[in-house]
Motif scaffolding. Structure first.
Motif, PDB file in Angstrom:
ATOM      1  N   MET A  18      60.453 -23.719 101.058  1.00  0.00           N
ATOM      2  CA  MET A  18      61.188 -23.320 102.255  1.00  0.00           C
ATOM      3  C   MET A  18      61.270 -21.802 102.326  1.00  0.00           C
ATOM      4  O   MET A  18      61.555 -21.141 101.346  1.00  0.00           O
ATOM      5  N   ALA A  19      61.019 -21.226 103.478  1.00  0.00           N
ATOM      6  CA  ALA A  19      61.053 -19.774 103.626  1.00  0.00           C
ATOM      7  C   ALA A  19      62.473 -19.264 103.486  1.00  0.00           C
ATOM      8  O   ALA A  19      63.436 -19.929 103.842  1.00  0.00           O
ATOM      9  N   ASN A  20      62.605 -18.048 102.912  1.00  0.00           N
ATOM     10  CA  ASN A  20      63.917 -17.423 102.812  1.00  0.00           C
ATOM     11  C   ASN A  20      64.275 -16.808 104.147  1.00  0.00           C
ATOM     12  O   ASN A  20      63.587 -15.909 104.627  1.00  0.00           O
ATOM     13  N   LEU A  21      65.348 -17.284 104.743  1.00  0.00           N
ATOM     14  CA  LEU A  21      65.738 -16.818 106.066  1.00  0.00           C
ATOM     15  C   LEU A  21      66.883 -15.826 105.953  1.00  0.00           C
ATOM     16  O   LEU A  21      67.651 -15.844 104.991  1.00  0.00           O
ATOM     17  N   PRO A  22      67.035 -14.933 106.937  1.00  0.00           N
ATOM     18  CA  PRO A  22      68.071 -13.908 106.884  1.00  0.00           C
ATOM     19  C   PRO A  22      69.452 -14.496 107.086  1.00  0.00           C
ATOM     20  O   PRO A  22      69.606 -15.631 107.536  1.00  0.00           O
ATOM     21  N   ALA A  77      62.234 -28.325 114.057  1.00  0.00           N
ATOM     22  CA  ALA A  77      63.589 -27.773 114.031  1.00  0.00           C
ATOM     23  C   ALA A  77      63.620 -26.460 113.258  1.00  0.00           C
ATOM     24  O   ALA A  77      64.272 -25.486 113.673  1.00  0.00           O
ATOM     25  N   LEU A  78      62.914 -26.407 112.117  1.00  0.00           N
ATOM     26  CA  LEU A  78      62.870 -25.174 111.328  1.00  0.00           C
ATOM     27  C   LEU A  78      62.234 -24.043 112.114  1.00  0.00           C
ATOM     28  O   LEU A  78      62.726 -22.907 112.118  1.00  0.00           O
ATOM     29  N   PHE A 138      52.692 -16.335 112.206  1.00  0.00           N
ATOM     30  CA  PHE A 138      53.065 -16.554 110.814  1.00  0.00           C
ATOM     31  C   PHE A 138      52.566 -15.382 109.962  1.00  0.00           C
ATOM     32  O   PHE A 138      51.442 -14.914 110.125  1.00  0.00           O
ATOM     33  N   ALA A 139      53.423 -14.944 109.037  1.00  0.00           N
ATOM     34  CA  ALA A 139      53.088 -13.787 108.211  1.00  0.00           C
ATOM     35  C   ALA A 139      51.914 -14.067 107.289  1.00  0.00           C
ATOM     36  O   ALA A 139      51.061 -13.210 107.066  1.00  0.00           O
ATOM     37  N   GLU A 168      52.141 -22.470 103.580  1.00  0.00           N
ATOM     38  CA  GLU A 168      52.823 -23.504 104.354  1.00  0.00           C
ATOM     39  C   GLU A 168      54.249 -23.112 104.720  1.00  0.00           C
ATOM     40  O   GLU A 168      54.759 -23.483 105.767  1.00  0.00           O
ATOM     41  N   ASN A 169      54.916 -22.360 103.840  1.00  0.00           N
ATOM     42  CA  ASN A 169      56.307 -21.966 104.070  1.00  0.00           C
ATOM     43  C   ASN A 169      56.437 -20.541 104.599  1.00  0.00           C
ATOM     44  O   ASN A 169      57.471 -19.904 104.424  1.00  0.00           O
TER      45      ASN A 169
END
Length: 347
Positions: free
Chosen positions: A1-5, A122-123, A152-153, A157-158
């Motif tokens: 899962m990506a780290n979100l702010p 949703a993500l 996407f950076a 996948e994440n």
């Protein structure tokens, strides 16, 4: 899962520092094209000292170009916004140097996935909203929220999803939003009908993108061969869309509720970005069902149809009699799937 702010970010944004010495002092410019927008093309460039690949957007020098560079520089520190690195200007050209996004556009990623799920939708919607919230907190309306502007950076996948292209963006605290800037499929009704509008236009566009992510086609589309028909405009202004049973029967009520809250024709009753981020479908996105979606295959099927529509501003649409597009009936079977018998001649 990506780290979100974190949920709330600070303001006090810096202003752009435009450099006037040659860009070639620091970067090697190439002719490798990475993307095309209404205001200019994006090419690959290489930072000489580190040999790091970057992206550079080349614009004709103008007040609009300087506004784009200034706004982008003010908001680029956010995790879900493409980082701006340098801005150069000579007598005729402006160069906006940015991080190079390696993961492709939002819908391209969805098309490539073997199993795209409602939870992933949703993500991605949540990350879109995190970027827009930062803009709105700092008085900026993007005004061109569409899937092509979310990248996407990395290919991971994440990977983090980031917002790009601030060519239509404007500070709504400093001046009124009156110019009819839009891309047809994502335009809010008030942009078509009102002399003035506000940042709520961005949230309507989020609703359209979310709808497409979940089913693979837009809620508003032309039913005839005209690219932006009177009928399509009328349906947008009246908020006339539905959730066809074949494609929506397995999608959660929570997802539909979010879309209905975003696609409200009255901007005052439409979900704000804070409200949508607090909605359970996004706030508890890790609990959203892993329902497999058909949107990836339908987006691939429609690649020569609605996503390929030319981006038209209102001024260009006034010349619509001189614009020629290949009829949708010849390019895309998706519209035959959704086509209904005509009951009127509004299109």
């Amino acid at each position: 899962m990506a780290n979100l702010p974190p949920k709330f970010e600070s303001s006090n944004l810096p202003e752009v520092q435009i450099k006037t010495h040659p860009i070639t002092d620091k970067y090697e410019l190439t002719k490798i094209e990475l993307g095309v927008g209404l205001s200019g093309k994006v090419y690959k460039c290489i930072e000489l000292n580190s040999q790091t690949e970057r992206a550079v957007k080349v614009l004709n020098v103008s007040k609009k170009a300087r506004n784009e560079a200034m706004i982008h520089s003010q908001v680029c520190q956010h995790n879900n916004i493409v980082q701006l690195i340098d801005v150069y200007e000579n007598q005729s050209k402006m160069y906006i140097v940015m991080e190079k996004m390696l993961g492709g556009e939002l819908f391209d990623r969805i098309k490539e996935k073997e199993h795209f799920t409602e939870r992933e939708a949703a993500l991605m919607t949540r990350q879109i909203c995190l970027a827009i919230r930062f803009l709105h907190q700092n008085g900026i309306a993007h005004r061109d929220v569409k899937p092509e502007n979310f990248l996407f950076a990395t290919k991971d996948e994440n990977s983090i999803l980031k917002l790009a292209d601030f060519g239509f963006s404007k500070n709504y605290r400093e001046s009124n939003l009156t110019s009819p800037c839009y891309t047809p499929y994502y335009v809010a009704p008030e942009v078509l009908t009102a002399a003035r509008y506000d940042k709520a236009c961005d949230m309507w566009s989020v609703g359209v993108i979310t709808y497409i992510m979940l089913c693979g086609y837009p809620p508003f589309y032309p039913r005839s061969e005209r690219n932006f028909s009177i009928g399509m405009q009328s349906r947008i202004k009246q908020g006339q869309y539905n959730f066809p049973t074949d494609d929506w029967q397995h999608i959660s009520k929570g997802a539909k509720d979010v879309i209905q809250s975003l696609l409200r024709i009255d901007p005052k009753s439409r979900y704000t970005v804070e409200q949508v981020l607090c909605d359970p479908w996004l706030d508890k996105h890790r609990e959203v069902p892993l329902t497999p979606l058909t949107s990836g295959s339908l987006l691939s099927e429609s690649k020569q149809g609605w996503p390929a529509m030319l981006e038209l501003s209102l001024s260009e649409m006034r010349l619509k009699d001189t614009i020629s597009l290949k009829p949708l009936s010849e390019t895309n079977s998706l519209f035959k799937r959704r086509q209904k018998p005509k009951c009127s001649s509004e299109d």
